[in-house]
Design a protein around this motif. Structure first.
Motif, short mmCIF file in Angstrom:
data_model
loop_
_atom_site.label_atom_id
_atom_site.label_comp_id
_atom_site.label_asym_id
_atom_site.label_seq_id
_atom_site.Cartn_x
_atom_site.Cartn_y
_atom_site.Cartn_z
N SER A 592 -62.77 -54.03 -50.50
CA SER A 592 -62.62 -52.74 -49.82
C SER A 592 -63.96 -52.31 -49.25
O SER A 592 -64.95 -53.04 -49.32
CB SER A 592 -62.08 -51.69 -50.80
OG SER A 592 -60.84 -52.09 -51.34
N GLY A 593 -63.99 -51.13 -48.70
CA GLY A 593 -65.23 -50.60 -48.16
C GLY A 593 -66.07 -49.95 -49.23
O GLY A 593 -65.84 -50.12 -50.44
N ASN A 598 -64.56 -47.97 -44.44
CA ASN A 598 -63.51 -48.83 -44.97
C ASN A 598 -63.91 -50.30 -44.80
O ASN A 598 -64.99 -50.62 -44.29
CB ASN A 598 -62.16 -48.52 -44.32
CG ASN A 598 -62.12 -48.87 -42.84
OD1 ASN A 598 -62.82 -49.75 -42.35
ND2 ASN A 598 -61.28 -48.14 -42.09
N THR A 599 -63.02 -51.20 -45.20
CA THR A 599 -63.35 -52.63 -45.22
C THR A 599 -63.86 -53.13 -43.88
O THR A 599 -64.93 -53.75 -43.78
CB THR A 599 -62.10 -53.45 -45.59
OG1 THR A 599 -61.49 -52.87 -46.74
CG2 THR A 599 -62.45 -54.89 -45.86
N ARG A 648 -64.28 -47.89 -53.86
CA ARG A 648 -62.93 -47.59 -53.40
C ARG A 648 -62.08 -48.85 -53.48
O ARG A 648 -62.59 -49.95 -53.40
CB ARG A 648 -62.95 -47.02 -51.98
CG ARG A 648 -63.70 -47.88 -50.98
CD ARG A 648 -64.10 -47.15 -49.73
NE ARG A 648 -62.97 -46.83 -48.87
CZ ARG A 648 -63.04 -46.12 -47.75
NH1 ARG A 648 -64.20 -45.64 -47.36
NH2 ARG A 648 -61.98 -45.89 -47.02
N GLU A 650 -58.90 -49.77 -51.31
CA GLU A 650 -58.03 -49.30 -50.24
C GLU A 650 -56.62 -49.86 -50.38
O GLU A 650 -56.44 -50.98 -50.87
CB GLU A 650 -58.63 -49.73 -48.89
CG GLU A 650 -59.97 -49.06 -48.62
CD GLU A 650 -60.83 -49.85 -47.64
OE1 GLU A 650 -60.31 -50.79 -47.01
OE2 GLU A 650 -62.02 -49.53 -47.52
#
Length: 951
Positions: A592-593, A598-599, A648, A650
C-alpha cells in the motif's frame, strides 16, 4: 508460513537458449569526438572501451586484458568459444555440453579430477567460482582466482590454455561422465520440459535451433562413440573461434606476454569445417499452440512478434535501444498498476522489446492468467497494448521513464571506480560473442547524458506501431491440464483481437499526487548517548526515545547506504487464530502507500530515487530493511517514519493480494515438489499451523482491519528497535536524519521478547516416502535435527563439517558413482528461541539408484565420525574461508549482516576481528567431535520423493 509471493515470470524462451553473439574490436573515436554540444553524429560507430588491451594472435586467437582493482588481489578469467550445440551433427547431439563437462575431468596438465582438487586447495569454489556453461552458439569457461600468488596466477592461465585445446578425453572418464550428464538431464525433467518440447518448434520456426538443445538426448549421451566427441573437439576447439578475457588486479603487459607465450601455438585442423551462422527464418505468418500438463501449476500466455535483429553498432542504434527501454518502462508501469487493482485481470504481466535468437529480435507480451480466466487476462493485456496504439503515452509517463534511465546512468558513473571485475568481463564477453558494444565508463555516461534529451514522446509512440504488428506473431499458451477446457483455439484468439479493436478505449489517466508523503514534519528528538566500537570502526548511539542506532561508515561504495532495523516479538506474540493475518500484515502495508500517498502515487513519487524501504514481520521480530543513496536519504527516513506512524492497507491492495494469492495456490497440489515439501513439514511438525502452507480457507480468513491493527501494534513502540546503518556516509551527515526522524518515533518503553512456540522436530528420526510425479526420478533428503551447543567455535566446526562432507559427497556420489549431478551438505544453527541445529544432505537421482546412494552418503558420514575429515579437505575449507573473508570485509552487505546479526543474537559485534584465530583452532579432531555429537543415527530423518505408484 508466509503467503506465496508473486511468481517471477519470464518469456518462455528459457535462459539456456539466450545465446551470445559476436563483435569486432576496432578502436573508434571517443564519445567526446562523436558528440558536440549541439550535434550528434548518428552513424558514427560506437567507441570501444579504451581501457582494455585487445589483440589477435596470428592463429586467430583473441584476447581482452584490463587492470581493475575491485576486488583487490583477484582476477577473473573467461575462455569464450564460439562453439555450441548448433554446430553438432545428428550423431553429435549433446556433445558440445558433454565436452564442457570433460574439460573438468582430465586436462593435459591436470589429469582426472586434479583440476578441481588443485583449485580448491587455493580457495576456489567449484560451482560458484570455477564453472562453465554451454549454449546454442557458445561455450564459456570461468575462473576467478587470487592474483597475489604468482604460482596460482601462472597455473590459472595454464588451465585456460588446457581448456582451449588440451582436454584428454579419456575413455574411462567419458563413461563416468555419461551418468552425471544423464542425471543433469533427469533433474530438468518435469512439466516445463515436457511442454517446451512441444512449443519449441513453433517458437523457433522449426529451425535448426529447435532440435539442438544443449543438454542433448538420453539415447545419444548413453551411446555416442568416443570418436564422435574427439572429432567435435578437434573440429571446433580451435584458436580462430576462441578468446580469453582477463580482468583484475594484474600487470597488463606481463599478462599479454604470457598469453602470447601460451596460446600462440594453438592450431586449427588443416581441414577445419566452416563455422556456419545459423538463423531462425521469418515465416511471414502467425502461429498458435496451446500445451497443457498435469503438473503445471499456472497458465501463461505469451505473444511473441519476431523481427529482424537490429544490432547496436552506431550512435543511432544506441539511441534506438534507449527508445525501446523507455517504451518497455512505461508500458510495464501501466501493467503493474493493473495488477495492483482490487480485482486484477491477471496475476502478472510484462512487455518487452528486445533480443531473441538466431538473428531475430522480438516484441514479447506475457501474462499469468488467473484460474479459469484466460480470456479476461488476454483481453486486459491486449486492451493495454491497443490503448497505447491508439492514444500513445502521456508526457508525464515519458518524463518519469527518462528520469529513471538518467538516474541509473548517474548511479553507474558515480560507482565507476568501484566497479567489480565481473562487470567488465561480461561486457567484453558479449563484445566477442554477441557483436554488442563495450563502452568505457566515460563514453557510456557521456553518450547517455547527451542522447536522453534528444528522445521524443512521438518516437516512442511510433516504436510500438513498428513492433506490435499482426505478422510473424506466435501465440503460445502453457497451462495445467485441468485448464484445458478454458483455453482458446487459434480462431478464438483472432476473435478476441477483433473484439478489442472494436472497443471504445479511453486514454490513460496518469494519476499523480502533489501532496507530500507525510502530513507534517515530525518533532525532532536528540542523541542522548554514544559508544565507540573501535574494533570494527563503528559507533553505537542511543536516541532520546530509546532507539539504538549502530553506524558503520565505509568507503566500499561511493554512494550506497544500507539500513536495517529489528525489534523482538514478531508473529510469535499472536495466537494461532491470528497467525496468517499477522504473517501478512507487513506485506500488505508494504503493498500500500504511506501517509498521504496511495500505492500508485507513492510509486510515481519515488521515480528517479535510488532507494527502497520495506517493513517486515517475521516469526520472532519485526523491522525495516532497505537502502538509499545520499540524495534519497531524506525520503528514505520519511518512509521509515511513515511506516511507523502513518501505515495503511488500502482496499485495492488488500483485495488484489488476496485475489492473486488464491490464484497462485489453486493448482499447486499438482506440483510434485510442493506435495513433497508439504508432506515433510506435516510429518516434522504434526500439522502446526505455523509450519503449514496457507490454504484457500486460510487466505479468505485474512482480516484487513486486524492486519493493520497488528502491524500498528508491532511498530507502536520504537524504544526497543535497533537500527543498523552501513555505507557511504559520515556521522555528521547522518545525524540530522537520526534526530529528525528516528528520535521522533513513538516510544512507550514496553519490554517484549519473542515467545518460544515450542515448534521443534521429533527427538527420534523416521523415514517418510512420498509418491508424486510422472517422471522416473527420485529426490532424497537426509536430515539430522536436535538440540545444540550454540557458540562461535561450535558454529565454525559445523561449517567445516558441512564443507568437508560436501567435498566427499561430490567425489563419491558424482565422480565415483556417477549417480548425481549435484549434492551438498547444509548445516543450519539457531540460538533462539532454543539452541538447535539441522544438518541436511540432498540429491536427485534415478529411482533405482537412490537407496544405494543413501547408503554411500551415510558411509561417508560414518567415515568422518570414525576418523575425522582428511587434513587436505580441512585445509581446503580453511583457505576458502580466508579467501572469502578477504572479499567480504570490503562489502557493505557483509558488515550489515555481521553487525545487525550480532545485536539480534546478543553477541560481540567485533567477533569478526578474531574469526581467523578461531578458524586456526579447527582441527581434524574438533570436526570429528561435532560429527559424532550431532550426526546421530537415531536423529536421522529420511525423506524420499518417488514417482506416482503404478496403478
Amino acid at each position: 508460513m508466509n503467503m506465496i509471493k508473486p511468481i517471477a515470470i519470464a518469456f518462455l524462451l528459457p535462459a539456456i537458449f539466450q545465446t551470445a553473439q559476436v563483435q569486432a574490436t576496432t578502436m573508434h573515436a571517443s564519445a567526446r569526438e562523436i558528440l558536440s554540444a549541439d550535434t550528434l553524429s548518428w552513424d558514427t560507430p560506437l567507441p570501444f572501451d579504451n581501457e582494455v588491451k585487445t589483440g589477435k594472435l596470428s592463429n586467430g586467437f583473441q584476447y581482452y586484458i584490463r587492470r581493475n582493482v575491485e576486488p583487490k588481489d583477484r582476477v577473473t578469467m573467461y575462455l569464450a568459444t564460439k562453439v555450441g550445440s548448433i554446430l553438432e551433427t545428428e550423431e553429435q547431439v549433446g556433445l558440445a555440453h558433454f565436452l564442457e563437462h570433460m574439460n573438468f575431468n582430465g586436462l593435459k596438465h591436470f589429469p582426472k579430477n586434479e583440476l578441481v582438487n588443485y583449485l580448491q586447495k587455493a580457495g576456489v569454489r567449484f560451482g560458484s567460482d570455477l564453472n562453465a556453461y554451454t549454449g546454442f552458439d557458445q561455450t564459456v569457461y570461468q575462473l576467478p582466482i587470487p592474483s597475489d600468488d604468482p604460482e596460482l596466477l601462472k597455473n590459472g592461465l595454464q588451465v585456460m590454455r588446457d581448456w582451449a585445446q588440451d582436454a584428454l578425453l579419456n575413455e574411462e572418464e567419458i563413461d563416468k561422465e555419461r551418468g552425471i550428464v544423464l542425471e543433469e538431464m533427469r533433474g530438468g525433467r518435469g512439466a516445463s520440459q515436457r511442454m517446451r518440447d512441444k512449443y519449441l518448434p513453433v517458437m523457433l520456426n522449426n529451425s535448426r535451433y529447435s532440435n539442438r538443445l544443449p543438454i542433448g538426448t538420453e539415447a545419444n549421451i548413453k551411446g555416442f562413440p568416443y570418436a564422435s566427441l574427439r572429432s567435435f573437439h578437434k573440429d571446433w576447439y580451435r584458436p580462430d573461434l576462441q578468446a580469453i578475457i582477463i580482468v583484475g588486479d594484474i600487470d597488463v603487459s606481463a599478462m599479454e606476454s604470457e598469453i602470447k607465450r601460451l596460446f600462440s601455438d594453438l592450431k586449427a585442423p588443416a581441414t577445419a569445417p566452416k563455422r556456419e551462422e545459423y538463423q531462425v527464418p521469418l515465416l511471414n505468418a502467425n502461429q498458435f499452440i496451446a500445451v497443457t500438463d498435469p503438473e503445471m501449476t499456472y497458465t501463461v500466455g505469451q505473444l511473441t512478434i519476431k523481427h529482424k535483429e537490429q544490432k547496436v553498432k552506431t550512435v543511432r542504434d544506441l539511441r534506438s535501444n534507449l527508445l525501446k527501454s523507455v517504451y518497455n518502462d512505461m508500458l510495464n508501469a501501466r501493467l503493474g498498476e493493473l495488477a495492483q487493482s482490487a480485482n486484477p485481470p491477471f496475476i502478472q504481466a510484462s512487455v518487452g522489446i528486445g533480443g531473441f535468437i538466431g538473428g531475430l529480435d522480438a516484441y514479447n507480451a506475457v501474462f499469468v492468467a488467473k484460474p479459469g480466466s484466460f480470456e479476461m487476462g488476454f483481453k486486459a493485456l491486449a486492451r493495454e497494448l491497443e490503448r497505447v496504439e491508439r492514444h500513445g503515452f502521456t508526457d508525464s509517463e515519458f518524463q518519469r521513464a527518462i528520469t529513471t534511465i538518467r538516474k541509473g546512468t548517474e548511479m553507474a558513473y558515480v560507482e565507476r571506480d568501484k566497479k567489480k571485475s565481473d562487470s567488465y568481463v561480461n561486457s567484453y564477453l558479449n563484445h566477442y560473442l554477441e557483436d554488442s558494444p563495450a563502452l568505457s565508463n566515460e563514453d557510456s555516461y557521456n553518450l547517455y547524458k547527451q542522447l536522453l534529451p534528444t528522445l521524443t514522446l512521438h518516437e516512442v509512440n511510433q516504436l510500438g506501431k513498428q513492433y506490435y504488428v499482426d505478422n510473424n506473431r506466435d501465440m503460445i499458451i502453457m497451462a495445467p491440464e485441468n485448464e484445458k477446457a478454458n483455453l482458446p483455439d487459434e480462431q478464438q484468439v483472432k476473435t478476441w483481437f477483433k473484439d478489442i479493436e472494436g472497443e471504445q478505449i479511453a486514454t490513460y489517466d496518469d494519476k499523480v499526487s502533489d501532496l507530500p508523503m507525510l502530513a507534517k514534519e515530525p518533532v525532532a528528538g536528540s542523541i542522548s548517548a554514544s559508544k565507540d566500537i573501535a574494533a570494527v570502526a563503528s559507533k553505537e548511539l542511543t536516541l532520546s526515545n530509546g532507539v539504538r542506532v549502530v553506524l558503520k561508515p565505509t568507503t566500499f561504495k561511493n554512494d550506497e547506504i544500507l539500513i536495517s532495523a529489528y525489534s523482538p516479538g514478531g508473529t510469535s506474540l499472536y495466537a494461532d487464530s491470528d497467525y496468517f493475518t499477522a504473517s501478512q500484515a507487513a506485506d500488505l502495508v508494504n503493498s500500500s502507500g504511506i501517509g498521504q500517498l496511495n500505492t500508485i502515487e507513492l510509486q510515481k513519487y519515488l521515480t528517479g530515487k535510488n532507494l527502497n524501504i520495506s517493513p517486515y514481520i517475521s516469526e520472532r521480530a519485526e523491522g525495516i530493511s532497505g537502502h538509499s543513496d545520499k540524495e534519497g536519504l531524506k525520503t528514505a527516513f520519511e518512509m521509515i517514519y511513515g511506516y511507523f506512524t502513518a501505515p495503511r492497507i488500502e482496499d485495492d491492495a488488500f483485495q488484489s493480494t488476496i485475489s492473486k494469492t488464491l490464484s497462485m495456490i489453486a493448482n499447486r497440489a499438482s506440483n510434485p515438489n510442493f506435495v513433497f515439501s508439504q508432506a515433510v513439514m506435516q510429518s516434522l511438525y504434526n500439522g502446526n499451523i505455523r509450519r503449514t502452507p496457507i490454504s484457500e480457507d486460510d487466505v479468505k480468513k485474512i482480516d484487513q482491519a486486524r492486519a493493520l491493527e497488528i502491524y500498528k501494534n508491532r511498530f507502536a513502540d520504537a524504544s526497543d528497535f535497533t537500527f543498523t546503518i552501513v555505507g557511504s556516509f559520515t556521522e555528521e551527515e547522518i545525524k540530522p536524519y537520526l534526530e529528525q526522524y528516528l528520535a521522533a518515533l513513538p516510544a512507550s518503553n514496553r519490554k517484549e521478547e519473542a515467545k518460544d512456540l515450542g515448534i521443534y522436530e521429533p527427538k527420534k528420526g523416521f523415514e517418510k516416502v512420498v509418491h508424486k510425479g510422472q517422471e522416473q526420478k527420485a529426490t532424497a533428503v537426509l536430515s539430522f535435527y536436535g538440540d545444540y551447543s550454540y557458540n562461535e567455535q561450535e558454529n565454525l566446526n559445523m561449517d567445516a563439517l558441512e564443507s568437508v562432507l560436501t567435498i566427499k559427497l561430490l567425489e563419491r556420489l558424482r565422480e565415483e558413482e556417477s549417480g548425481v549431478y549435484g549434492t551438498a551438505a547444509r548445516a543450519s544453527t539457531s540460538k533462539y528461541p532454543k539452541n538447535r541445529f539441522s544438518f541436511t544432505v540432498s540429491f536427485g537421482t534415478a529411482v533405482d539408484k537412490y537407496q544405494a546412494l543413501i547408503a554411500s552418503t551415510l558411509d561417508e558420514i560414518n567415515k568422518v565420525k570414525k576418523a575425522g575429515p582428511l587434513e587436505e579437505d580441512l585445509a581446503k575449507f580453511k583457505i576458502e574461508q580466508r579467501r572469502q573473508l578477504e572479499l567480504s570485509l570490503k562489502e557493505n552487505r557483509f558488515w550489515m549482516s555481521q553487525l545487525s546479526g550480532a545485536y539480534q543474537r546478543n553477541e560481540d559485534p567485533s567477533y569478526i576481528t578474531h574469526y581467523l584465530d578461531a578458524l586456526d583452532k579447527i582441527s581434524v579432531s574438533s570436526v570429528k567431535a561435532v560429527a559424532n555429537k550431532y550426526l546421530k543415527e537415531e536423529q536421522l530423518f529420511k525423506f524420499i520423493l518417488l514417482p506416482d505408484e503404478s496403478k
